[in-house]
Design an enzyme around this catalytic site. Structure first.
Site, PDB file in Angstrom:
ATOM      1  N   LEU A 168      -7.852   8.208   2.403  1.00  0.00           N
ATOM      2  CA  LEU A 168      -7.487   9.611   2.641  1.00  0.00           C
ATOM      3  C   LEU A 168      -6.369   9.709   3.677  1.00  0.00           C
ATOM      4  O   LEU A 168      -5.482  10.549   3.559  1.00  0.00           O
ATOM      5  CB  LEU A 168      -8.694  10.430   3.110  1.00  0.00           C
ATOM      6  CG  LEU A 168      -9.973  10.386   2.267  1.00  0.00           C
ATOM      7  CD1 LEU A 168     -10.957  11.445   2.754  1.00  0.00           C
ATOM      8  CD2 LEU A 168      -9.702  10.562   0.790  1.00  0.00           C
ATOM      9  N   GLN A 169      -6.411   8.862   4.689  1.00  0.00           N
ATOM     10  CA  GLN A 169      -5.440   8.958   5.769  1.00  0.00           C
ATOM     11  C   GLN A 169      -4.027   8.577   5.346  1.00  0.00           C
ATOM     12  O   GLN A 169      -3.067   8.931   6.013  1.00  0.00           O
ATOM     13  CB  GLN A 169      -5.870   8.113   6.969  1.00  0.00           C
ATOM     14  CG  GLN A 169      -5.737   6.620   6.798  1.00  0.00           C
ATOM     15  CD  GLN A 169      -6.647   5.837   7.730  1.00  0.00           C
ATOM     16  OE1 GLN A 169      -6.358   5.662   8.902  1.00  0.00           O
ATOM     17  NE2 GLN A 169      -7.758   5.354   7.207  1.00  0.00           N
ATOM     18  N   ARG A 170      -3.891   7.843   4.282  1.00  0.00           N
ATOM     19  CA  ARG A 170      -2.533   7.452   3.883  1.00  0.00           C
ATOM     20  C   ARG A 170      -2.079   8.192   2.634  1.00  0.00           C
ATOM     21  O   ARG A 170      -0.952   7.962   2.153  1.00  0.00           O
ATOM     22  CB  ARG A 170      -2.416   5.943   3.717  1.00  0.00           C
ATOM     23  CG  ARG A 170      -3.124   5.385   2.520  1.00  0.00           C
ATOM     24  CD  ARG A 170      -2.929   3.870   2.440  1.00  0.00           C
ATOM     25  NE  ARG A 170      -3.221   3.420   1.100  1.00  0.00           N
ATOM     26  CZ  ARG A 170      -3.437   2.168   0.735  1.00  0.00           C
ATOM     27  NH1 ARG A 170      -3.390   1.210   1.657  1.00  0.00           N
ATOM     28  NH2 ARG A 170      -3.681   1.852  -0.504  1.00  0.00           N
ATOM     29  N   ASP A 221       0.907   1.417   8.783  1.00  0.00           N
ATOM     30  CA  ASP A 221       0.512   0.599   9.927  1.00  0.00           C
ATOM     31  C   ASP A 221       1.529   0.626  11.059  1.00  0.00           C
ATOM     32  O   ASP A 221       1.241   0.215  12.181  1.00  0.00           O
ATOM     33  CB  ASP A 221       0.288  -0.855   9.482  1.00  0.00           C
ATOM     34  CG  ASP A 221      -0.933  -0.981   8.592  1.00  0.00           C
ATOM     35  OD1 ASP A 221      -1.851  -0.148   8.738  1.00  0.00           O
ATOM     36  OD2 ASP A 221      -0.972  -1.893   7.749  1.00  0.00           O
ATOM     37  N   GLY A 230      -5.611  -0.010  10.392  1.00  0.00           N
ATOM     38  CA  GLY A 230      -4.855  -0.739  11.400  1.00  0.00           C
ATOM     39  C   GLY A 230      -5.562  -2.031  11.742  1.00  0.00           C
ATOM     40  O   GLY A 230      -6.142  -2.175  12.808  1.00  0.00           O
ATOM     41  N   THR A 251       5.270   1.830   5.827  1.00  0.00           N
ATOM     42  CA  THR A 251       3.908   1.365   6.070  1.00  0.00           C
ATOM     43  C   THR A 251       3.209   2.294   7.038  1.00  0.00           C
ATOM     44  O   THR A 251       3.753   2.636   8.087  1.00  0.00           O
ATOM     45  CB  THR A 251       3.853  -0.077   6.613  1.00  0.00           C
ATOM     46  OG1 THR A 251       2.501  -0.354   7.017  1.00  0.00           O
ATOM     47  CG2 THR A 251       4.748  -0.308   7.798  1.00  0.00           C
ATOM     48  N   GLY A 311       0.821  -1.217   0.000  1.00  0.00           N
ATOM     49  CA  GLY A 311       0.000   0.000   0.000  1.00  0.00           C
ATOM     50  C   GLY A 311       0.847   1.255   0.000  1.00  0.00           C
ATOM     51  O   GLY A 311       1.850   1.329   0.695  1.00  0.00           O
TER      52      GLY A 311
END
Lengths: 418, 418
Positions: B298-300, B144, B191, B142, B13
């Site tokens: 959107l968050q990444r 995460d 997450g 990442t 990702g």
């Protein structure tokens, strides 16, 4: 006779720039003195006026007022509350006049959207009805951009910028991994009755093959087959498909897609709005891996991404409202008037409240492409200046600083209202 | 013997800052010459290496490389693709060596997360197995934040900043209208296996009554009754409740909440993830009006809100990887090593790939408050520096400018692979 005191009321859903209008009002009242006396802010919108919960804005330093203008959300509290018709129930109106009289309030600045302008109109008629000198000025505010007469509504430009930027960013994410992963991405945005915010998603690309590949507007009846074919084509041509969908997307018979979900095994109506319904449709018909985001309140509170133009509109609306009241105005709403497209120029003007209350401005059909899935050059010309300019709040420790404004409550002079 | 050529591969990702690592690699290779020859980028991750789809980064101007570092998403394309075990199927490995040999590639920079480091490890063992001189260096990436050994993962700090800022902004929106409208707001964040991103939501407030009032971590078994009681308390005390929920929230038996939805009338499994499940639970038990947002990609991809610290980590990871390779390193991943908390200081270091591949770093229990719903001071000390600093991309017309990098394809020298 002493100068009238004034009351500022926030109403309806907040925006990223609503407090810039508050800033405009406070600063203009300070300049207008001695024509205006004290300036109070109502706690929790019209409820604060009914329950005599007033805050004294005079206690705020100039610095605190500047900080106020940088804070999203409703700093004094807002309310969704519709007054009864005067003919049906006069109680609330008499109470409001009692509160206004007790505190010498002769000017009300009512900051809201369609429903709020209806309340503002009722207030503006109150003086005459109950023989109390009262002016009420509407200050426009709604991310939905659906107030008539005004060229745009403060709050919309920032929501539009948020949606355009988010669409552009998420589209790059999807494009880069579409070969082996997500092929369809849906961004669900606000706009139950009008597609203004969805249209703003169109600014993310220049049109020719760029994301978004599909925009769903409430104004264009949804046809599942045509929509799915368009998704398929987009994935075939570009490897991916980005969809910006207005929560108000609906079928020709008026049913919202978001209400079209089934009920679960327990008979519970399926929750989750529009995006999951579209995702399920795509999954079942085309089998593409998909993802969706729902912007919800983020799109109307993202002050970190406010449009500088929108912020100027919001502040000017507050200033102009005070100037109109000082000149004796009543029953008017401040409007933003566009005087030029390129370069973009504008000024504030005014419209009678009875021409704006309870009326909604739809996206013009000329802003939507013939196929119903995109925006036209006319829409771009309209939208682009409204997202122009960055206006970051101060940051500390990596996060925006949003100060709470600390205002003393005004001492109550009346018995409680219930 | 000529210097080895190098290959840069993006994997898994994307993040908001992945291309800053690409920028670091490209700039470091240019400085390292003549110890390194050409630098290629694989199209669509490992697939580009298998199918001999290579891009020539040498064609990019210094200015284009700077612009590359400001673009979110995977600029060259990435892939989710797991190589078979060498013992099970050697075909892909032989093909990779054929491609590397055909293009003189002796260094591979593999930019990814857990799964990708497994691929990097396999590549690093390939030279010895197939008697071809090959170095492979892992570059961490990442959102995460779950790679072991490294203090943090490039990409995480920006996602953390996005979630903290969004939580702070949406909380102000809800707080201002809770009296008459929405009382519970849920932000669903990424997450699936570790609560790092959800924890970052905790930075939105200072703890004492501030939003978020509840954080749901995958690490803490979900108990519906206790959760609902906490929501009720929050609404009673503060008038509203803001929840940051990790998509990986699960029951004690391991079932994800997001899978707990029923099936609809047609037997379709309910879509919509975690937030609607929580919303429905709150609706049925407490009857509060609620809203939810789902940040999803959107968050990444929110490069407009990237953390400057994260961006520096990402760029340094690329640079250090090249330096390690030039010094003869192999089978290592670059790590970010924290050398001080206040002021925050850090340096790059390295860890053997076999110590990071396929291992996940959970959020330490000491980062979660005893009640399981918040973050501790230790978590704040860890998280805060990672969101520090703003690093806006250039804006034009109100939107961030994300240039596509235009690189020529390298001429193929081998037959197609299938």
């Amino acid at each position: 006779m002493p100068a009238p005191n004034a009351l500022y009321v926030q109403s309806g859903g907040p925006t990223a720039v609503i407090n810039a209008t508050a800033q405009g009002v406070i600063e203009a009242v300070r300049r207008a003195r001695p024509a205006v006396g004290k300036l109070y802010a109502a706690r929790n919108g019209i409820l604060g006026a009914l329950h005599e919960q007033l805050l004294d804005t005079d206690a705020a330093s100039a610095q605190a007022v500047t900080a106020l203008g940088q804070r999203p959300g409703s700093a004094f509290g807002t309310a969704r509350y519709k007054l009864a018709r005067f003919e049906d129930d006069e109680r609330e109106y008499h109470r409001l006049i009692d509160v206004f009289r007790a505190h010498g309030i002769g000017m009300v600045f009512f900051n809201g959207g369609n429903d709020s302008m209806d309340t503002a109109l009722k207030l503006s008629e109150l003086g005459r009805r109950l023989n109390y000198p009262l002016q009420c000025i509407g200050l426009p505010k709604t991310v939905d951009n659906d107030l008539p007469v005004t060229d745009c509504c403060p709050g919309f430009g920032s929501a539009a910028k948020y949606v355009a930027v988010s669409t552009r960013e998420a589209a790059l994410d999807v494009a880069g991994m579409a070969r082996t992963s997500t092929k369809v991405f849906i961004l669900e945005v606000m706009g139950r009755h009008a597609g203004w915010i969805a249209a703003a998603g169109g600014l993310a690309g220049s049109g020719a093959g760029d994301a978004p590949h599909i925009i769903l507007f409430p104004e264009v009846p949804f046809e599942a087959d045509r929509f799915l074919e368009r998704v398929r084509q987009s994935v075939q041509r570009h490897e991916y498909c980005v969809i910006v969908a207005s929560e108000g997307a609906r079928y020709a018979d008026g049913r919202f897609l978001s209400e079209a979900g089934g009920a679960d095994a327990f008979g519970h109506k399926q929750l989750g709005g529009l995006a999951p319904v579209l995702a399920q449709m795509i999954q079942e018909s085309l089998g593409y891996k998909h993802h969706y985001a729902i912007s919800d309140y983020l799109q109307r509170s993202a002050r970190h991404l406010a449009s500088a133009t929108d912020l100027e509109h919001a502040c000017a609306a507050g200033r102009t409202g005070v100037e109109m009241a000082v000149e004796g105005g009543n029953a008017m709403m401040v409007t933003i008037k566009r005087t030029g497209d390129d370069p973009y120029t504008w000024e504030t003007s005014a419209a009678p409240l009875d021409r704006v209350a309870n009326r909604e401005k739809e996206l013009p059909r000329g802003f939507i492409t013939d196929d119903g899935y995109g925006i036209t050059a006319a829409a771009r010309t309209y939208l682009q200046p409204l997202v122009e300019g960055e206006a970051l709040p101060p940051f500390r420790g990596g996060l925006p600083v949003y100060e709470e404004i600390d205002l003393p409550s005004v001492e109550k002079r009346l018995p409680a209202f219930d």
